[in-house]
Design an enzyme around this catalytic site. Structure first.
Site, PDB file in Angstrom:
ATOM      1  N   HIS A   5       0.796  -1.228   0.000  1.00  0.00           N
ATOM      2  CA  HIS A   5       0.000   0.000   0.000  1.00  0.00           C
ATOM      3  C   HIS A   5       0.830   1.281   0.000  1.00  0.00           C
ATOM      4  O   HIS A   5       0.351   2.322  -0.432  1.00  0.00           O
ATOM      5  CB  HIS A   5      -0.916  -0.017   1.233  1.00  0.00           C
ATOM      6  CG  HIS A   5      -1.711   1.233   1.410  1.00  0.00           C
ATOM      7  ND1 HIS A   5      -2.733   1.593   0.552  1.00  0.00           N
ATOM      8  CD2 HIS A   5      -1.633   2.206   2.325  1.00  0.00           C
ATOM      9  CE1 HIS A   5      -3.250   2.737   0.958  1.00  0.00           C
ATOM     10  NE2 HIS A   5      -2.601   3.138   2.033  1.00  0.00           N
ATOM     11  N   MET A  36      -7.795   7.248  -4.811  1.00  0.00           N
ATOM     12  CA  MET A  36      -8.449   5.997  -4.411  1.00  0.00           C
ATOM     13  C   MET A  36      -9.803   5.858  -5.101  1.00  0.00           C
ATOM     14  O   MET A  36     -10.169   4.765  -5.535  1.00  0.00           O
ATOM     15  CB  MET A  36      -8.616   5.944  -2.895  1.00  0.00           C
ATOM     16  CG  MET A  36      -7.302   5.780  -2.148  1.00  0.00           C
ATOM     17  SD  MET A  36      -7.519   5.654  -0.373  1.00  0.00           S
ATOM     18  CE  MET A  36      -7.707   7.378   0.059  1.00  0.00           C
TER      19      MET A  36
END
Length: 100
Positions: A9, A60
């Site tokens: 991530h 995102m």
């Protein structure tokens, strides 16, 4: 340009696969190193640009929209729909990993 990105991530866990870019690109090792660093630090750059007043939520949201679109294409029988995503995985010994 499409460059698959695998790994985790944040930071050094993010690995862009420039060797699998489409269209193919002939990039120097120095340029690949710089682009890899920029990819790994992208979220941090966004947060810093917002002066700590938010996260990279637009990135995102865009990634989520692209993934949802790919899922819908796949469910509708469109061939060769492939996306990278960070999910529970058995690709490595890690419980979660991003891969195609």
């Amino acid at each position: 340009v499409n460059v698959p990105v695998i790994g985790g991530h944040a930071g050094v866990t993010i690995l862009p696969l420039f060797s699998q870019a489409t269209p193919k690109a002939n990039l120097s090792d120095e340029y690949i190193k710089a682009l890899t660093q920029r990819t790994q630090d992208g979220g941090t750059e966004v947060v810093e640009a917002k002066a700590g007043k938010g996260s990279a939520t637009l990135s995102m949201a865009y990634a989520g929209a692209i993934f949802a679109d790919a899922c819908l294409k796949g469910l509708n029988g469109v061939p060769d729909v492939v996306e990278c995503t960070f999910v529970q995985s058995t690709v490595t010994e890690l419980p979660f990993f991003a891969s195609k």
